[in-house]
Design a protein around this motif. Structure first.
Motif, mmCIF file in Angstrom:
data_model
loop_
_atom_site.group_PDB
_atom_site.id
_atom_site.type_symbol
_atom_site.label_atom_id
_atom_site.label_comp_id
_atom_site.label_asym_id
_atom_site.label_seq_id
_atom_site.Cartn_x
_atom_site.Cartn_y
_atom_site.Cartn_z
ATOM 1 N N THR A 885 53.618 78.697 77.089
ATOM 2 C CA THR A 885 53.464 79.403 75.801
ATOM 3 C C THR A 885 52.009 79.611 75.461
ATOM 4 O OG1 THR A 885 53.543 77.291 74.659
ATOM 5 C CG2 THR A 885 55.640 78.465 74.924
ATOM 6 N N SER A 886 51.102 79.411 76.433
ATOM 7 C CA SER A 886 49.673 79.563 76.167
ATOM 8 C C SER A 886 49.316 81.041 76.053
ATOM 9 C CB SER A 886 48.847 78.921 77.295
ATOM 10 O OG SER A 886 49.198 77.559 77.432
ATOM 11 N N VAL A 887 48.168 81.213 75.414
ATOM 12 C CA VAL A 887 47.651 82.574 75.328
ATOM 13 C C VAL A 887 47.226 83.025 76.755
ATOM 14 C CG1 VAL A 887 45.929 84.078 74.290
ATOM 15 C CG2 VAL A 887 46.873 82.157 72.986
ATOM 16 N N PHE A 888 47.543 84.224 77.105
ATOM 17 C CA PHE A 888 47.260 84.686 78.465
ATOM 18 C C PHE A 888 46.591 86.074 78.421
ATOM 19 C CE2 PHE A 888 51.430 86.269 77.366
ATOM 20 C CZ PHE A 888 51.402 87.591 77.796
ATOM 21 N N ALA A 889 46.034 86.415 79.521
ATOM 22 C CA ALA A 889 45.439 87.755 79.710
ATOM 23 C C ALA A 889 46.064 88.390 80.958
ATOM 24 C CB ALA A 889 43.919 87.658 79.878
ATOM 25 N N ILE A 890 46.127 89.696 80.956
ATOM 26 C CA ILE A 890 46.743 90.431 82.069
ATOM 27 C C ILE A 890 45.762 91.489 82.574
ATOM 28 C CG2 ILE A 890 47.876 92.124 80.539
ATOM 29 C CD1 ILE A 890 50.219 92.122 82.520
ATOM 30 N N SER A 891 45.722 91.692 83.869
ATOM 31 C CA SER A 891 44.820 92.689 84.464
ATOM 32 C C SER A 891 45.308 94.099 84.147
ATOM 33 C CB SER A 891 44.755 92.497 85.981
ATOM 34 O OG SER A 891 46.038 92.733 86.553
#
Length: 920
Positions: A885-891
């Protein structure tokens, strides 16, 4: 007697006993006497005989003395002897055939079957001996140790003469000659041997045979077939004949006769020797023996014979003897041959055999420039160095006697007082030039081939140079030429083709000259360095073959200005034809001055034709002669002439179509006014507008060129005004051409700056371009001319036929108010239809573009709606831990997932690393 081929010298005098046979062995003479003895004679010894230059195996030209006598050498009369030097044996024919050693003349072999033999023949190459005894022929072979019998054959009659003929045997019986097959004994008859003289068979070095028939020697091959032109006519039937190239020597009871072996076998020399009965050939001489004396016939040196033959005019025989000179004297031989060929050429020219003379020039390999220097009518390029007549090397003063140093005398000179002599000179000159043409054509193949090879070699070296030399060295090589390439062959090819071209022209063969220029040739250097040479020689055939000669000018790349000036001076009637052909090939090849001159030539011809008809009051403006058609075509197709200069020469009341074309180069309105108001041919006016429109459609906006139709519409609406305008313009042109020219420049500049509508002069007027700014002015002018006659039918015809090229709104605006709308239906119908179609098409295009815009926006929205699916198994690409449930980034590609914290830390590390690198 033609010349002395042999010198006679008495070697043995007053032999004590009768001589029955004689043979030579080296420098010695073997004499068989009637008492059965063999006498050996040798040259008297002296200090001169010890010279190393003397051949010990050759007879000496000096008295011989008895050295030794072998008694009882033969028991009966010795018929013949022969030295078999390759086997160290001496052959003797007496009551039988015996062989003796040459060292001591001891008898080693006697052939028993040869007892009673009367004739024999020896084949030294194979070691075969054949002999005849009565009606039988025997063949024996020498195997190195002795003689073995091979064959025995019967013949119809007693054999009188015999000789090997290849693998077979030729026998002469009492009345016939026959060929005997040495394998199976088959006989084949050749021909009869005659009734008086006995048969005589003489072998030739070539393998052929001479068969005697009375006083004629008939040549046959090894199979007995006659050889063409093979007859030697002796003065009387010979007793014996021997061959010593290049002569055949025949012995008769009163003389020795020497004839050439070359057809027609001429008599060379006769030596009187009485009672001679024996004739043999030694290594270096001919031996002739009588009952008590022996003579030697020693050949005169070939060089001396050649000089004698040349001096007596027997050139063919002299050249044949030159071929016999030893290889070590190759330079002397070449020099002698050149001398003889040159003398022979002189002789042949004097007798009118020009082609044969040129054949001898070919054979002599004389430099081509030397041959061309003999023709004063052939002029070589200025850059060519003509050598002086070559001095022939290796010849004695006697060899050179009578040889003319200046061979220009070969060509006969005419007599001014005798017309027949002048005609003969002209005919002779033509024949000599025809012979020269054939010589150059035969000579040209090898020279052009060498020149082409040089060109290929130069291309190859240039290609190599492009890879291994710098740009500066390339420029240097181009400036100084290819020093490593010898251009001698190409220079010689240029000289040859130049001379050939002149000779073809001088003999009236322009077709052949044109063919030469169209093919591979080296005449271009001539046209570049000395073009006047070609022009001078073209005058000879220009009158007879004008078209082909002009095509020759065009193919020769001669400057057009030079050709035009030359034709203007020497053939003015051909000047126009040349310029026409030149223009047809390429308009850009001739300058504007030449184009102007060509049109002026055509105009002068038309004006002359007009003057003749006008004087007879028969002029018709609609009459078209071929000359006028040519002028009209030239005026329309050529663009480089000066229309103002030509207009000054036109009559004011005629040639309106020519004037219209000229005005078209300066002012479209004047041209159209001429077609409409003077020629009264509206179709020509419309065709003129179409021509201008079509030519400008690819260069100018269609709207600009389409205004020309509006100009024509104005002329139809105001014919009187345009007529008055034309007349004033013509008067201004005739009265003050200089003033009008000044107006041209001022009006043109003013028009380019201000954009005024009216044109002030004829010469400077440009295309009339109507714009909306001058519409009101035109309408006012039209209303001012309300009293003029309007060409209403032509107006409606123009609008109906060219509605698609006319500004419809403007046309409606300038039409008279009383124009009925019904009359404009052919114009308005298609115009409105086209406008509606254009409007509908524009609407469809607008809708399509709006739809396309919506599709692009929809695609943009779809691209921006990126989604990412996170499951419990999704991991970070940097730390490999689960995203959860962590904050994530996507390419941006939507495939790579990372924790936002990991992404931030990675970005910070990159910044620190970049900073440390910058500090370093």
């Amino acid at each position: 007697m033609v010349h002395s081929a042999y010198d006679s010298f008495e070697l043995i005098n007053n032999c004590p006993t009768k001589i029955d046979a004689v043979e030579s062995y080296g420098s010695k003479l073997l004499v068989g006497c009637s008492d059965g003895s063999l006498r050996i004679y040798g040259p008297g010894s002296s200090i001169a005989d010890q010279s190393p230059l003397l051949d010990p195996l050759s007879l000496r030209k000096k008295p011989y003395a008895l050295e030794r006598t072998v008694a009882w050498f033969s028991k009966k009369v010795l018929l013949s002897m022969k030295v078999l030097e390759s086997r160290g044996l001496l052959f003797s024919l007496s009551e039988s055939i015996a062989f003796h050693r040459l060292s001591n003349f001891e008898t080693i072999v006697v052939i028993a079957k040869a007892k009673g033999a009367n004739i024999y023949s020896w084949d030294d190459r194979r070691g075969f001996l054949c002999f005849a005894r009565q009606k039988r022929v025997f063949i024996f072979r020498h195997d190195g140790r002795g003689f073995l019998e091979v064959k025995e054959f019967g013949v119809p009659d007693t054999v009188k003469s015999i000789s090997w003929s290849g693998e077979n045997i030729c026998v002469g019986v009492r009345k016939d000659y026959m060929i005997l097959n040495a394998t199976n004994g088959a006989l084949s008859e050749v021909f009869s041997s005659g009734k008086i003289a006995p048969p005589l068979v003489v072998p030739l070095p070539s393998g052929e045979l001479i068969l005697g028939k009375e006083n004629i020697g008939v040549l046959v091959d090894q199979n007995g077939k006659l050889v063409q032109a093979g007859r030697i006519c002796w003065s009387e039937a010979p007793i014996a004949v021997v061959i010593q190239k290049p002569y055949a020597i025949a012995l008769s009871p009163r003389r020795v006769e020497i004839r050439s072996l070359r057809v027609p076998y001429p008599l060379i020399q006769t030596i009187v020797l009485h009672d001679a009965c024996h004739l043999i050939k030694s290594n270096n001489a001919i031996v002739v023996a009588s009952n008590n004396s022996v003579y030697g016939l020693f050949p005169v040196p070939l060089g001396a014979q050649i000089v004698q033959l040349t001096a007596s005019g027997e050139f063919e025989e002299a050249l044949a003897l030159c071929k016999l000179l030893p290889p070590k004297d190759a330079d002397l031989r070449a020099a002698r041959e050149r001398s003889i060929h040159t003398r022979y050429v002189h002789y042949l020219f004097d007798n009118g055999c020009y082609e044969e003379a040129m054949e001898h020039f070919l054979a002599s390999q004389v430099d081509i420039t030397y041959v061309l220097s003999l023709y004063p009518s052939i002029v070589l390029p200025k850059t060519t160095t003509i050598p002086k007549p070559e001095k022939l090397m290796g010849l004695s003063p006697d060899d050179l006697s009578g040889l003319s140093d200046d061979l220009e005398t070969l060509l006969p000179q005419p007599s001014e007082s005798d017309e027949n002599a002048a005609f003969e000179f002209k005919k002779t000159s033509h024949n000599t030039l025809m012979a020269l043409i054939k010589y150059l054509q035969k000579k040209g193949y090898n020279i052009v081939e060498k020149a082409a090879a040089e060109g290929m070699e130069e291309v190859v070296l240039d290609a190599i140079g492009d890879n291994f030399t710098s740009a500066r060295s390339k420029k240097s090589n181009k400036r100084h030429g290819n020093v490593q390439i010898n251009s001698a062959a190409r220079d010689m090819a240029a000289i040859l083709d130049t001379a050939l071209l002149q000779a073809l022209l001088l003999t009236g063969q322009p077709s052949a000259a044109l063919e030469l220029l169209n093919g591979l040739n080296y005449c271009d250097p001539l046209c570049g360095t000395d073009p006047m040479l070609v022009l001078e020689f073209s005058l000879f055939v220009l009158k007879n073959r004008p078209t082909q000669t002009i095509e020759l000018f065009l193919s020769g790349n001669i400057p057009a200005d030079m050709v035009n000036a030359y034709l203007k001076q020497h053939a003015p009637n051909m000047q126009g034809r040349y310029l026409e052909l030149m223009l047809a090939m390429n308009e850009n090849r001739i300058s504007a001055n030449l184009q102007n001159e060509m049109v002026q030539i055509s105009l002068s011809e038309v004006l002359e034709w007009y003057s003749e008809l006008s004087a007879k009051q028969m002029w018709d403006e609609k009459a078209y002669s071929p000359t006028r058609k040519k002028l009209l075509s030239a005026l329309e197709s050529i663009s480089g002439y000066n229309p103002e200069a030509l207009l000054e020469h036109l009559p004011p009341d005629a040639l309106f179509e020519e004037r219209a074309i000229l005005f078209g180069k300066m002012n479209h309105e004047l041209a159209l006014s001429l077609y409409v108001n003077k020629l009264h041919v509206p179709e020509l006016a419309l065709a003129y507008c179409d021509r201008v429109y079509d030519s400008a459609v690819h260069r100018l906006p269609v709207k600009s060129s389409g205004n020309l139709y509006l100009t024509l519409l104005h002329i139809y609406l105001n014919p009187r005004k345009t007529t008055k305008y034309f007349e004033n313009s013509v008067m201004n042109l005739v009265s003050s051409p200089n003033t009008s020219t000044q107006k041209v420049s001022s009006v043109a500049s003013l028009k380019s700056k201000v954009g005024r509508k009216k044109i002030a002069s004829i010469e400077g007027a440009e295309d009339m371009r109507i714009s909306p700014s001058n519409t009101d002015t035109t309408i006012e002018e039209s209303s001012e001319e309300g009293g003029s006659t309007i060409m209403f039918d032509q107006v409606l015809d123009l609008l109906s036929r060219r509605w698609d090229r006319i500004n419809g709104a403007y046309a409606l605006k300038i039409l008279p108010r009383e124009t009925k709308l019904q009359n404009l239906l052919p114009f308005l119908g298609p115009l409105i239809k086209k406008s509606r179609e254009a409007y509908r098409n524009s609407s469809v295009i607008k809708s399509l573009r709006q739809t396309e815009n919506l599709q692009v926006k929809d695609e943009l929205y779809n691209q921006r709606k990126a989604t990412a699916k996170i499951s419990k198994d999704s991991t970070c690409s940097l730390c490999d831990k689960k995203i959860g449930t962590s904050v994530f980034a996507i390419s941006p590609n939507g495939k790579t997932l990372v924790h936002f914290v990991c992404f931030r830390d990675s970005q910070n590390k990159k910044g620190v690393t970049r900073g440390s690198l910058l500090k370093k």
